[in-house]
Motif scaffolding. Sequence first.
Motif, PDB file in Angstrom:
ATOM      1  N   LEU A  52       0.817  -1.222   0.000  1.00 37.31           N
ATOM      2  CA  LEU A  52       0.000   0.000   0.000  1.00 37.31           C
ATOM      3  C   LEU A  52       0.846   1.266   0.000  1.00 37.31           C
ATOM      4  CD1 LEU A  52      -2.766  -1.080   2.560  1.00 37.31           C
ATOM      5  CD2 LEU A  52      -2.912  -1.034   0.055  1.00 37.31           C
ATOM      6  N   MET A  53       2.147   1.137   0.229  1.00 36.39           N
ATOM      7  CA  MET A  53       3.052   2.303   0.197  1.00 36.39           C
ATOM      8  C   MET A  53       3.448   2.546  -1.263  1.00 36.39           C
ATOM      9  SD  MET A  53       5.317   1.232   3.552  1.00 36.39           S
ATOM     10  CE  MET A  53       6.201   2.784   3.765  1.00 36.39           C
ATOM     11  N   GLU A  54       2.573   3.182  -1.985  1.00 40.40           N
ATOM     12  CA  GLU A  54       2.680   3.256  -3.444  1.00 40.40           C
ATOM     13  C   GLU A  54       3.920   3.989  -3.932  1.00 40.40           C
ATOM     14  OE1 GLU A  54      -0.951   4.859  -4.886  1.00 40.40           O
ATOM     15  OE2 GLU A  54      -2.146   3.102  -4.358  1.00 40.40           O
ATOM     16  N   ASN A  55       4.462   4.897  -3.129  1.00 40.27           N
ATOM     17  CA  ASN A  55       5.626   5.683  -3.556  1.00 40.27           C
ATOM     18  C   ASN A  55       6.947   5.067  -3.119  1.00 40.27           C
ATOM     19  OD1 ASN A  55       4.433   8.053  -4.911  1.00 40.27           O
ATOM     20  ND2 ASN A  55       3.461   8.355  -2.920  1.00 40.27           N
ATOM     21  N   LEU A  56       6.880   3.981  -2.368  1.00 40.13           N
ATOM     22  CA  LEU A  56       8.110   3.373  -1.840  1.00 40.13           C
ATOM     23  C   LEU A  56       8.894   2.701  -2.955  1.00 40.13           C
ATOM     24  CD1 LEU A  56       9.627   2.907   0.857  1.00 40.13           C
ATOM     25  CD2 LEU A  56       8.546   0.657   0.947  1.00 40.13           C
ATOM     26  N   ASN A 104       4.662  -9.032  -4.596  1.00 42.73           N
ATOM     27  CA  ASN A 104       3.614  -8.202  -5.211  1.00 42.73           C
ATOM     28  C   ASN A 104       3.893  -6.711  -5.075  1.00 42.73           C
ATOM     29  OD1 ASN A 104       2.001 -10.334  -6.122  1.00 42.73           O
ATOM     30  ND2 ASN A 104       1.010 -10.554  -4.125  1.00 42.73           N
ATOM     31  N   CYS A 105       4.939  -6.363  -4.354  1.00 42.70           N
ATOM     32  CA  CYS A 105       5.271  -4.938  -4.150  1.00 42.70           C
ATOM     33  C   CYS A 105       6.100  -4.445  -5.339  1.00 42.70           C
ATOM     34  CB  CYS A 105       6.031  -4.755  -2.834  1.00 42.70           C
ATOM     35  SG  CYS A 105       5.097  -5.314  -1.393  1.00 42.70           S
ATOM     36  N   VAL A 106       5.456  -4.402  -6.489  1.00 41.43           N
ATOM     37  CA  VAL A 106       6.161  -4.103  -7.736  1.00 41.43           C
ATOM     38  C   VAL A 106       6.634  -2.653  -7.814  1.00 41.43           C
ATOM     39  CG1 VAL A 106       5.032  -5.919  -9.044  1.00 41.43           C
ATOM     40  CG2 VAL A 106       3.942  -3.679  -8.857  1.00 41.43           C
ATOM     41  N   GLN A 107       6.197  -1.806  -6.873  1.00 42.21           N
ATOM     42  CA  GLN A 107       6.687  -0.423  -6.879  1.00 42.21           C
ATOM     43  C   GLN A 107       8.140  -0.338  -6.422  1.00 42.21           C
ATOM     44  OE1 GLN A 107       4.999  -1.786  -4.440  1.00 42.21           O
ATOM     45  NE2 GLN A 107       5.012  -0.652  -2.514  1.00 42.21           N
ATOM     46  N   LEU A 108       8.631  -1.417  -5.775  1.00 41.26           N
ATOM     47  CA  LEU A 108      10.008  -1.415  -5.281  1.00 41.26           C
ATOM     48  C   LEU A 108      10.996  -1.543  -6.431  1.00 41.26           C
ATOM     49  CD1 LEU A 108       9.759  -3.724  -2.136  1.00 41.26           C
ATOM     50  CD2 LEU A 108      10.060  -1.243  -2.155  1.00 41.26           C
ATOM     51  N   ARG A 109      11.918  -0.599  -6.502  1.00 44.94           N
ATOM     52  CA  ARG A 109      12.992  -0.671  -7.491  1.00 44.94           C
ATOM     53  C   ARG A 109      14.290  -1.162  -6.848  1.00 44.94           C
ATOM     54  NH1 ARG A 109      11.028  -0.543 -12.658  1.00 44.94           N
ATOM     55  NH2 ARG A 109       9.029   0.520 -12.506  1.00 44.94           N
ATOM     56  N   THR A 110      14.389  -0.973  -5.543  1.00 45.35           N
ATOM     57  CA  THR A 110      15.563  -1.460  -4.815  1.00 45.35           C
ATOM     58  C   THR A 110      15.092  -2.143  -3.531  1.00 45.35           C
ATOM     59  OG1 THR A 110      16.913   0.371  -5.669  1.00 45.35           O
ATOM     60  CG2 THR A 110      17.764  -0.840  -3.762  1.00 45.35           C
ATOM     61  N   LEU A 111      15.322  -3.450  -3.448  1.00 44.53           N
ATOM     62  CA  LEU A 111      15.002  -4.229  -2.251  1.00 44.53           C
ATOM     63  C   LEU A 111      16.285  -4.935  -1.820  1.00 44.53           C
ATOM     64  CD1 LEU A 111      13.050  -5.485  -0.194  1.00 44.53           C
ATOM     65  CD2 LEU A 111      12.531  -7.250  -1.889  1.00 44.53           C
ATOM     66  N   LEU A 112      16.801  -4.569  -0.661  1.00 41.34           N
ATOM     67  CA  LEU A 112      18.079  -5.098  -0.188  1.00 41.34           C
ATOM     68  C   LEU A 112      17.834  -6.030   0.994  1.00 41.34           C
ATOM     69  CD1 LEU A 112      20.098  -1.754  -0.376  1.00 41.34           C
ATOM     70  CD2 LEU A 112      19.975  -3.578  -2.079  1.00 41.34           C
ATOM     71  N   LEU A 113      18.260  -7.292   0.849  1.00 44.78           N
ATOM     72  CA  LEU A 113      17.957  -8.317   1.859  1.00 44.78           C
ATOM     73  C   LEU A 113      19.191  -9.073   2.336  1.00 44.78           C
ATOM     74  CD1 LEU A 113      14.796  -9.817   0.101  1.00 44.78           C
ATOM     75  CD2 LEU A 113      14.793  -8.344   2.127  1.00 44.78           C
ATOM     76  N   ASP A 114      20.369  -8.733   1.832  1.00 43.21           N
ATOM     77  CA  ASP A 114      21.584  -9.460   2.219  1.00 43.21           C
ATOM     78  C   ASP A 114      21.798  -9.430   3.732  1.00 43.21           C
ATOM     79  OD1 ASP A 114      22.470 -10.165  -0.367  1.00 43.21           O
ATOM     80  OD2 ASP A 114      23.105  -8.105  -0.687  1.00 43.21           O
ATOM     81  N   GLY A 115      22.490 -10.453   4.246  1.00 36.01           N
ATOM     82  CA  GLY A 115      22.883 -10.444   5.655  1.00 36.01           C
ATOM     83  C   GLY A 115      21.795 -10.842   6.620  1.00 36.01           C
ATOM     84  N   ASN A 116      20.739 -11.527   6.125  1.00 33.89           N
ATOM     85  CA  ASN A 116      19.684 -12.051   6.989  1.00 33.89           C
ATOM     86  C   ASN A 116      19.804 -13.579   7.059  1.00 33.89           C
ATOM     87  OD1 ASN A 116      17.538  -9.919   7.912  1.00 33.89           O
ATOM     88  ND2 ASN A 116      18.110  -9.319   5.823  1.00 33.89           N
ATOM     89  N   PRO A 117      19.233 -14.206   8.093  1.00 28.45           N
ATOM     90  CA  PRO A 117      19.425 -15.662   8.259  1.00 28.45           C
ATOM     91  C   PRO A 117      18.457 -16.534   7.464  1.00 28.45           C
ATOM     92  CG  PRO A 117      18.303 -14.743  10.176  1.00 28.45           C
ATOM     93  CD  PRO A 117      18.674 -13.577   9.310  1.00 28.45           C
TER      94      PRO A 117
END
Length: 602
Positions: A540-544, A563-576
């Motif tokens: 729902l955070m359309e501008n994120l 489904n959060c296709v508005q995301l252009r950068t999603l950084l997830l490294d360093g999680n278990p």
Amino acid sequence: MSRQQGGRRFDPRAGFRTEGKDRGPSVPQGLLKAARSSGQLNLAGRNLEEVPQCVWRINVDIPEEANQNLSFSSTERWWEQTDLTKLIISSNKLQSLSDDLRLLPALTVLDIHDNQLTSLPSAIRELDNLQKLNISHNKLKMLPEEITSLKNLKMLYLQHNELTCIPEGFEHLSNLEDLDLSNNRLATVPADVALLSSLLRLNLSSNQLKSLPAEISRMKRLKHLDCDANLLETVPSDVGGMESLELLYLRRNKLRVLPEFSSCRLLKELHLAENQIESLGAEHLQHLQAILVLDLRGNKLQSVPEEVALLQSLERLDLSNNDISSLPCSLGNLHLKFLTLEGNPLRTIRREIIAKGTHEVLKYLRSKIKDDGTSQNDSIPKTAMTLPSESRVNIQAIVTLKLLDYSDKQATLIPDDIFDATKSNIITSVNFSKNHLCEIPKRIIELKEMVSDVNLSFNKLSFISQELCLLQKLTFLDLRNNFLSSLPEEMSSLTKLQTINLSFNRFKVMPAALYDIPTLEAVLISNNQVGSVDPQKVKLMENLSTLDLQNNDLLQIPPELGNCVQLRTLLLDGNPFRVPRAAILMKGTAAVLEYLRDRIPA
């Protein structure tokens, strides 16, 4: 192979039979068989002068081994095997491609770089699924208009050709994220290129450009712009409004002046070497809050402004081969890892100090501040950065930069005279970073009608008070490196907030208040203890467009995040978490989101 070969006797080497002379150059049958199984065929570096017909017809013809009355295992049933999706025929001697290219409509990747192509077939328009097209290092003088029909194209590499223009309709490539036009013969860039709304990287280096279209500033998602080695004499002032820009290369041009980078708050690297820039002012520096690298080598600078000290994130500064005779002592307050000064007629610093390197130069400049209380740069008045030494107020920053700066003082409180000094001046930025503040100064509320940027990083804040939630014009908030574990619900009233940095705190969940701020474009919450994210609320955070969750405690990534296709950068490294695996993460945000979507239960 074609059906005409069906009557041949069994040959134990059939799996590796090569094409007959009537069908053009040879391709081992083993490669074709593997390609029918994997959907990928690599024919790079085989000295091919034309593409074998069996390659174009790999999805059409019945394979040779099917005509030899062989029994097929479940993994070898050619009629069940996949269409070709990836074709690599780079580093050959191809001069043209056949219109039979249309027989491979499932292609998502076509790599034909490093050949001798002078044109492309019009049939390329029929590759509807193509996402990556590499035609670099060929001899193309123009592109067919049909290339603009590739609506799913994300990566287009055209560097090292002989292109003199870009075809009309290029703006129709609406999904394009990466475009490389470097090392061609372009004299202009059409304004319509700015309509490539998904573009993240644009390389125009080593062309013959004398100007850039002002419309380029409309590329609101663009992160990387490379215009090195052109003939640019000016840069449109509108470039300063490119909010997502992180890397800007303008080396080896003919620039004399710079634009004001008023909205480039995410800019990390600015490369301006080998131009003809004569002056650098506060207006060029004041908004570069994230800058790490500033390269001004080989220009005509005679001085460096005191305001360079405002670039608290700066790590590399190259001032070599200019006309600088003295440096502001405030430069010593920066935490530079690399400072280059060679080739300047410096008179205020001895050569032996410069020869000892960055650390000693900065140490020397800091010592001059302590000795004299003010800068020793004679070309700047003593009130440039400070009033007489007993004052703690940076008047120059208040008046010229609209900045209230009391950073790096190890203070537990902000003195009243700091706020008193603002008087009737307009203040748009506040920097109280690198202190020992345990709470937000109450008097910050006095700036609620005007302040848009607040930096409270590197303090000891464990809670956010009501005062901060009343700064209605706030667009940028830096709270990294504190002791925060929650945010108050009242923060949802910050209806203009675009970027918030919460890295290096103690959050265990994504703060609920953030989900209720519709204007947020970047949430940086790396290096916390976040164990969960609500994908429905993120959607729902359309501008994120940027969500940084690196180095947290996420044991699993909810598939619905895809489904959060508005995301252009999603950084997830360093999680278990175990999935997505590192190989998927390395492919970038689009690949991660697609992977997650595929795992959503039906």
